[in-house]
Design an enzyme around this catalytic site. Structure first.
Site, PDB file in Angstrom:
ATOM      1  N   GLY A   7       3.899  -5.675  -6.154  1.00  0.00           N
ATOM      2  CA  GLY A   7       3.040  -4.533  -6.471  1.00  0.00           C
ATOM      3  C   GLY A   7       3.543  -3.777  -7.683  1.00  0.00           C
ATOM      4  O   GLY A   7       2.764  -3.412  -8.572  1.00  0.00           O
ATOM      5  N   GLY A  58       7.573  -5.678  -0.594  1.00  0.00           N
ATOM      6  CA  GLY A  58       8.984  -5.366  -0.755  1.00  0.00           C
ATOM      7  C   GLY A  58       9.699  -6.303  -1.717  1.00  0.00           C
ATOM      8  O   GLY A  58      10.870  -6.110  -2.008  1.00  0.00           O
ATOM      9  N   VAL A  89      -1.087  -6.692  -1.994  1.00  0.00           N
ATOM     10  CA  VAL A  89      -0.037  -7.697  -1.826  1.00  0.00           C
ATOM     11  C   VAL A  89      -0.021  -8.063  -0.349  1.00  0.00           C
ATOM     12  O   VAL A  89      -0.067  -7.182   0.517  1.00  0.00           O
ATOM     13  CB  VAL A  89       1.338  -7.160  -2.280  1.00  0.00           C
ATOM     14  CG1 VAL A  89       2.446  -8.163  -1.969  1.00  0.00           C
ATOM     15  CG2 VAL A  89       1.319  -6.821  -3.770  1.00  0.00           C
ATOM     16  N   GLU A 144      -9.178  -0.917  -9.561  1.00  0.00           N
ATOM     17  CA  GLU A 144     -10.089  -0.950  -8.420  1.00  0.00           C
ATOM     18  C   GLU A 144      -9.364  -1.386  -7.154  1.00  0.00           C
ATOM     19  O   GLU A 144      -9.527  -0.780  -6.105  1.00  0.00           O
ATOM     20  CB  GLU A 144     -11.265  -1.885  -8.711  1.00  0.00           C
ATOM     21  CG  GLU A 144     -12.260  -2.019  -7.582  1.00  0.00           C
ATOM     22  CD  GLU A 144     -13.020  -0.733  -7.276  1.00  0.00           C
ATOM     23  OE1 GLU A 144     -13.531  -0.626  -6.152  1.00  0.00           O
ATOM     24  OE2 GLU A 144     -13.107   0.156  -8.141  1.00  0.00           O
ATOM     25  N   TYR A 156       3.538   4.783  -4.712  1.00  0.00           N
ATOM     26  CA  TYR A 156       3.002   5.272  -5.985  1.00  0.00           C
ATOM     27  C   TYR A 156       3.785   6.476  -6.488  1.00  0.00           C
ATOM     28  O   TYR A 156       4.065   6.590  -7.682  1.00  0.00           O
ATOM     29  CB  TYR A 156       1.522   5.629  -5.852  1.00  0.00           C
ATOM     30  CG  TYR A 156       0.640   4.470  -5.452  1.00  0.00           C
ATOM     31  CD1 TYR A 156       0.873   3.178  -5.925  1.00  0.00           C
ATOM     32  CD2 TYR A 156      -0.433   4.658  -4.604  1.00  0.00           C
ATOM     33  CE1 TYR A 156       0.060   2.116  -5.554  1.00  0.00           C
ATOM     34  CE2 TYR A 156      -1.257   3.600  -4.232  1.00  0.00           C
ATOM     35  CZ  TYR A 156      -0.995   2.332  -4.709  1.00  0.00           C
ATOM     36  OH  TYR A 156      -1.803   1.291  -4.346  1.00  0.00           O
ATOM     37  N   TYR A 197      -7.182  -4.506   6.025  1.00  0.00           N
ATOM     38  CA  TYR A 197      -6.104  -3.518   5.985  1.00  0.00           C
ATOM     39  C   TYR A 197      -6.677  -2.098   5.909  1.00  0.00           C
ATOM     40  O   TYR A 197      -6.158  -1.179   6.538  1.00  0.00           O
ATOM     41  CB  TYR A 197      -5.190  -3.788   4.784  1.00  0.00           C
ATOM     42  CG  TYR A 197      -4.106  -2.754   4.612  1.00  0.00           C
ATOM     43  CD1 TYR A 197      -2.977  -2.766   5.415  1.00  0.00           C
ATOM     44  CD2 TYR A 197      -4.218  -1.758   3.654  1.00  0.00           C
ATOM     45  CE1 TYR A 197      -1.975  -1.809   5.272  1.00  0.00           C
ATOM     46  CE2 TYR A 197      -3.232  -0.798   3.497  1.00  0.00           C
ATOM     47  CZ  TYR A 197      -2.113  -0.832   4.310  1.00  0.00           C
ATOM     48  OH  TYR A 197      -1.133   0.121   4.161  1.00  0.00           O
ATOM     49  N   GLU A 198      -7.763  -1.942   5.160  1.00  0.00           N
ATOM     50  CA  GLU A 198      -8.382  -0.624   4.991  1.00  0.00           C
ATOM     51  C   GLU A 198      -9.390  -0.304   6.100  1.00  0.00           C
ATOM     52  O   GLU A 198     -10.159   0.640   5.988  1.00  0.00           O
ATOM     53  CB  GLU A 198      -9.029  -0.517   3.609  1.00  0.00           C
ATOM     54  CG  GLU A 198      -7.991  -0.496   2.504  1.00  0.00           C
ATOM     55  CD  GLU A 198      -8.574  -0.268   1.121  1.00  0.00           C
ATOM     56  OE1 GLU A 198      -9.808  -0.326   0.944  1.00  0.00           O
ATOM     57  OE2 GLU A 198      -7.761  -0.019   0.199  1.00  0.00           O
ATOM     58  N   ASN A 239      -3.032   6.223   3.960  1.00  0.00           N
ATOM     59  CA  ASN A 239      -2.168   5.119   3.555  1.00  0.00           C
ATOM     60  C   ASN A 239      -0.828   5.625   3.017  1.00  0.00           C
ATOM     61  O   ASN A 239      -0.522   5.511   1.832  1.00  0.00           O
ATOM     62  CB  ASN A 239      -2.895   4.249   2.534  1.00  0.00           C
ATOM     63  CG  ASN A 239      -2.210   2.929   2.295  1.00  0.00           C
ATOM     64  OD1 ASN A 239      -1.077   2.710   2.700  1.00  0.00           O
ATOM     65  ND2 ASN A 239      -2.905   2.033   1.614  1.00  0.00           N
TER      66      ASN A 239
END
Length: 165
Positions: free
Chosen positions: A97, A93, A87, A83, A131, A25-26, A124
């Site tokens: 998280g 959703g 999910v 760290e 957040y 994903y990253e 992101n």
């Protein structure tokens, strides 16, 4: 509904699988070098310094949070450094998280810790929005620095002036 619980030894393979998913994903699919043995030792060895919680849905682990304690010299108390929080895309959703972060926040409050903090990649936007919706704010006046790889080895091998070998 999500069930959050501390990770157990049997969770190590799925946590490592999720770490690999997070790396993809990253946009760093080949960056994970961690083995099951290393992860098991870090989480469940004689003196663990790393902790994890998992989010389950109908007995299936859908996400995890891996964290460790840090320390604020200004506050004089510990905090939590998150760290990794991840999910699975198909489970997003559903509150996993948020429940993981609330669990860490509750742990911090219950133990008198000053903060829960983490880093997020600047691109992101979905996570940044999430957040912010929780009340978290970026520390725009700070930049993260990392010493790694060959630079770490070279710098670590050099003797500081005035320090005997």
């Amino acid at each position: 509904m999500s069930r959050i619980r501390p990770a157990q030894e049997a969770d190590v393979p799925v946590i490592l699988e999720l770490i690999h998913e997070l790396a993809r994903y990253e946009k760093e699919p080949d960056a994970v070098k961690t083995t099951e043995a290393q992860l098991h030792s870090a989480l469940f060895g004689p003196t663990p310094a790393v902790f994890a919680h998992v989010a389950e849905d109908d007995g299936t682990v859908q996400g995890f949070a891996l964290w460790f304690r840090n320390f604020s010299t200004w506050e004089g108390v510990h905090g939590i450094y998150l760290e990794d929080l991840y999910v699975r895309p198909e489970a997003r959703g559903a509150g996993h998280g948020k429940a993981l972060l609330q669990t860490l926040a509750r742990h911090a409050v219950d133990h008198g810790y000053a903060r829960v903090e983490w880093a997020v990649l600047n691109w992101n936007e979905p996570s940044i929005g999430f957040y912010r919706s929780l009340g978290a704010r970026p520390q725009d006046e700070w930049s993260t620095f990392r010493l790694t790889g060959e630079a770490l080895r070279e710098f670590g091998a050099a003797r500081p002036a005035g320090v005997p070998s």
